[in-house]
Design a protein around this motif. Structure first.
Motif, PDB file in Angstrom:
ATOM      1  N   ILE A  33     -43.024   5.259 -18.308  1.00 36.49           N
ATOM      2  CA  ILE A  33     -44.394   4.892 -18.661  1.00 36.49           C
ATOM      3  C   ILE A  33     -44.781   5.923 -19.712  1.00 36.49           C
ATOM      4  O   ILE A  33     -45.060   7.085 -19.402  1.00 36.49           O
ATOM      5  N   PHE A  34     -44.689   5.496 -20.962  1.00 36.72           N
ATOM      6  CA  PHE A  34     -44.761   6.421 -22.087  1.00 36.72           C
ATOM      7  C   PHE A  34     -46.140   6.321 -22.733  1.00 36.72           C
ATOM      8  O   PHE A  34     -46.556   5.251 -23.173  1.00 36.72           O
ATOM      9  N   ILE A 207     -51.008   7.923 -15.059  1.00 35.80           N
ATOM     10  CA  ILE A 207     -49.775   7.166 -14.817  1.00 35.80           C
ATOM     11  C   ILE A 207     -48.562   7.489 -15.681  1.00 35.80           C
ATOM     12  O   ILE A 207     -47.462   7.045 -15.359  1.00 35.80           O
ATOM     13  N   CYS A 208     -48.717   8.232 -16.765  1.00 40.18           N
ATOM     14  CA  CYS A 208     -47.565   8.392 -17.668  1.00 40.18           C
ATOM     15  C   CYS A 208     -46.598   9.464 -17.176  1.00 40.18           C
ATOM     16  O   CYS A 208     -47.003  10.462 -16.601  1.00 40.18           O
ATOM     17  N   ASN A 209     -45.291   9.239 -17.404  1.00 43.32           N
ATOM     18  CA  ASN A 209     -44.335  10.321 -17.143  1.00 43.32           C
ATOM     19  C   ASN A 209     -44.006  11.074 -18.431  1.00 43.32           C
ATOM     20  O   ASN A 209     -43.678  12.239 -18.394  1.00 43.32           O
ATOM     21  N   LYS A 210     -44.132  10.375 -19.567  1.00 43.60           N
ATOM     22  CA  LYS A 210     -43.874  11.037 -20.851  1.00 43.60           C
ATOM     23  C   LYS A 210     -45.040  10.798 -21.805  1.00 43.60           C
ATOM     24  O   LYS A 210     -45.760   9.811 -21.678  1.00 43.60           O
ATOM     25  N   VAL A 211     -45.151  11.689 -22.770  1.00 43.79           N
ATOM     26  CA  VAL A 211     -46.276  11.573 -23.705  1.00 43.79           C
ATOM     27  C   VAL A 211     -45.889  12.076 -25.087  1.00 43.79           C
ATOM     28  O   VAL A 211     -45.059  12.985 -25.223  1.00 43.79           O
ATOM     29  N   ALA A 212     -46.463  11.423 -26.100  1.00 44.46           N
ATOM     30  CA  ALA A 212     -46.378  11.931 -27.467  1.00 44.46           C
ATOM     31  C   ALA A 212     -47.812  12.117 -27.953  1.00 44.46           C
ATOM     32  O   ALA A 212     -48.663  11.251 -27.727  1.00 44.46           O
ATOM     33  N   GLU A 221     -46.534  16.838 -30.636  1.00 46.65           N
ATOM     34  CA  GLU A 221     -45.853  17.281 -29.407  1.00 46.65           C
ATOM     35  C   GLU A 221     -45.317  16.069 -28.690  1.00 46.65           C
ATOM     36  O   GLU A 221     -45.906  14.990 -28.749  1.00 46.65           O
ATOM     37  N   GLN A 222     -44.199  16.235 -27.972  1.00 42.68           N
ATOM     38  CA  GLN A 222     -43.590  15.114 -27.250  1.00 42.68           C
ATOM     39  C   GLN A 222     -42.768  15.661 -26.088  1.00 42.68           C
ATOM     40  O   GLN A 222     -42.070  16.656 -26.226  1.00 42.68           O
ATOM     41  N   GLY A 223     -42.872  15.018 -24.940  1.00 50.41           N
ATOM     42  CA  GLY A 223     -42.081  15.455 -23.792  1.00 50.41           C
ATOM     43  C   GLY A 223     -42.642  14.894 -22.512  1.00 50.41           C
ATOM     44  O   GLY A 223     -43.419  13.924 -22.530  1.00 50.41           O
ATOM     45  N   SER A 224     -42.239  15.461 -21.376  1.00 50.93           N
ATOM     46  CA  SER A 224     -42.824  15.013 -20.117  1.00 50.93           C
ATOM     47  C   SER A 224     -44.282  15.480 -20.099  1.00 50.93           C
ATOM     48  O   SER A 224     -44.645  16.445 -20.776  1.00 50.93           O
ATOM     49  N   VAL A 225     -45.099  14.772 -19.326  1.00 48.39           N
ATOM     50  CA  VAL A 225     -46.513  15.133 -19.257  1.00 48.39           C
ATOM     51  C   VAL A 225     -46.650  16.572 -18.757  1.00 48.39           C
ATOM     52  O   VAL A 225     -47.505  17.334 -19.215  1.00 48.39           O
ATOM     53  N   LEU A 226     -45.752  16.941 -17.873  1.00 50.03           N
ATOM     54  CA  LEU A 226     -45.749  18.306 -17.343  1.00 50.03           C
ATOM     55  C   LEU A 226     -45.472  19.336 -18.448  1.00 50.03           C
ATOM     56  O   LEU A 226     -46.171  20.340 -18.579  1.00 50.03           O
ATOM     57  N   VAL A 228     -45.850  18.945 -21.706  1.00 51.71           N
ATOM     58  CA  VAL A 228     -46.831  18.957 -22.796  1.00 51.71           C
ATOM     59  C   VAL A 228     -48.190  19.480 -22.345  1.00 51.71           C
ATOM     60  O   VAL A 228     -48.845  20.228 -23.055  1.00 51.71           O
ATOM     61  N   PHE A 229     -48.597  19.098 -21.147  1.00 50.21           N
ATOM     62  CA  PHE A 229     -49.945  19.474 -20.720  1.00 50.21           C
ATOM     63  C   PHE A 229     -49.976  20.496 -19.589  1.00 50.21           C
ATOM     64  O   PHE A 229     -51.041  20.876 -19.118  1.00 50.21           O
ATOM     65  N   GLY A 230     -48.804  20.873 -19.108  1.00 53.04           N
ATOM     66  CA  GLY A 230     -48.766  21.961 -18.128  1.00 53.04           C
ATOM     67  C   GLY A 230     -48.955  21.547 -16.685  1.00 53.04           C
ATOM     68  O   GLY A 230     -48.488  22.220 -15.794  1.00 53.04           O
ATOM     69  N   HIS A 231     -49.641  20.440 -16.475  1.00 50.40           N
ATOM     70  CA  HIS A 231     -49.795  19.960 -15.099  1.00 50.40           C
ATOM     71  C   HIS A 231     -49.897  18.449 -15.135  1.00 50.40           C
ATOM     72  O   HIS A 231     -50.317  17.887 -16.134  1.00 50.40           O
ATOM     73  N   PRO A 232     -49.502  17.753 -14.039  1.00 49.04           N
ATOM     74  CA  PRO A 232     -49.504  16.287 -14.072  1.00 49.04           C
ATOM     75  C   PRO A 232     -50.924  15.710 -14.034  1.00 49.04           C
ATOM     76  O   PRO A 232     -51.824  16.417 -13.663  1.00 49.04           O
TER      77      PRO A 232
END
Ligand code: ADP
Ligand code: ADP
Length: 232
Positions: A33-34, A207-212, A221-226, A228-232
């Motif tokens: 879920i990107f 709901i996302c597991n990954k984010v750009a 920036e791009q990567g897992s939500v964790l 990129v943003f430090g916490h889910p």
């Protein structure tokens, strides 16, 4: 599943060029879920329109399921399109048609027979929680219900990818949450890859597991939500 390699997109209108995307590299894996987040004008819609074959890149390549879209013929593209469903901020339902007929549209285009269409549409409406609304008109529904119709229509052709263009931006927070839960269920139960563009951080976090993260046509920036943003 979805890959953009060094993609740029420049719109040229009346001699004026607008570089909407600048050297985008992005990879969405099957089952993700990107989320793509950014301010208005960042290039999010352009990005999603490239994945949906509505626009072609000025430079670079877009791959879906390993196929370079640039090498498809018009006929191949038409076939490939049924693999991608899309939902919209303002739902894009046909107001003059009943819920049933709105959801049936992709199936009619695929030349399914009447019984198949009826069965599939009712099954989809049941799945999105609107089993009793087949005979209603969109104007008789709430915003959340309209988006559920949009989702049912997007799923009708059995896509493996669902693209969501600011799909909850017109909804209140509680309705947003219920639509996001439905997207999560679609991802989990049907193994459909979901790509969401939004300007709302809460959507990404819910709901996302990954984010750009996009800014001025670039992914900053791009990567897992964790990551990129430090916490889910
Ligand atoms: P976002 O979805 O993040 O708001 P867009 O992809 O809609 O970003 O827009 C990115 C840039 O491209 C903006 O500067 C916008 O004005 C421009 N743009 C988008 N679509 C077109 C178009 N069809 N013709 C010309 N410029 C466009
Ligand atoms: P036809 O009259 O062409 O044989 P149908 O009997 O399949 O068509 O459907 C007539 C209309 O009834 C459709 O256009 C649709 O609006 C509506 N409809 C069809 N099936 C259902 C259903 N299960 N629930 C509610 N409305 C339906």
């Amino acid at each position: 599943m979805i890959e953009l390699k060094d993609v740029s997109k420049t719109y040229t209108r009346k001699g004026i060029s607008n570089e909407a995307l600048k050297g985008i590299n992005l990879k969405v894996e099957k089952g993700d879920i990107f989320g793509v987040i950014g301010y208005s004008g960042a290039g999010k819609s352009t990005l999603i329109r490239l994945v949906n074959y509505l626009e072609r890149p000025t430079k670079g390549q877009v791959f879906v399921d390993g196929h370079d879209l640039g090498e498809y013929s018009v006929k191949d593209l038409r076939a490939a399109k049924k693999n991608i469903g899309m939902i919209f901020q303002h739902f894009n339902l046909l107001e003059s048609k009943k819920v049933f007929d709105n959801v049936a549209i992709p199936l009619i285009l695929l030349k399914k027979n009447k019984n198949e269409i009826r069965q599939r549409v009712l099954e989809l409406l049941e799945f999105v929680g609107l089993g009793d609304k087949a005979g209603s008109y969109p104007s008789e529904l709430s915003g959340g219900q309209k988006q559920r119709v949009g989702i049912a229509r997007a799923l009708a052709s059995n896509p493996s990818i669902l693209l969501c263009d600011e799909a909850t931006s017109a909804l209140d927070p509680q309705t947003t949450r219920s639509i996001l839960q439905l997207l999560k269920k679609i991802n989990a139960e049907y193994n459909i890859t979901v790509m969401i563009i939004t300007h709302e951080m809460s959507v990404i976090q819910e709901i996302c597991n990954k984010v750009a993260v996009m800014e001025e046509g670039r992914i900053i920036e791009q990567g897992s939500v964790l990551e990129v943003f430090g916490h889910p």
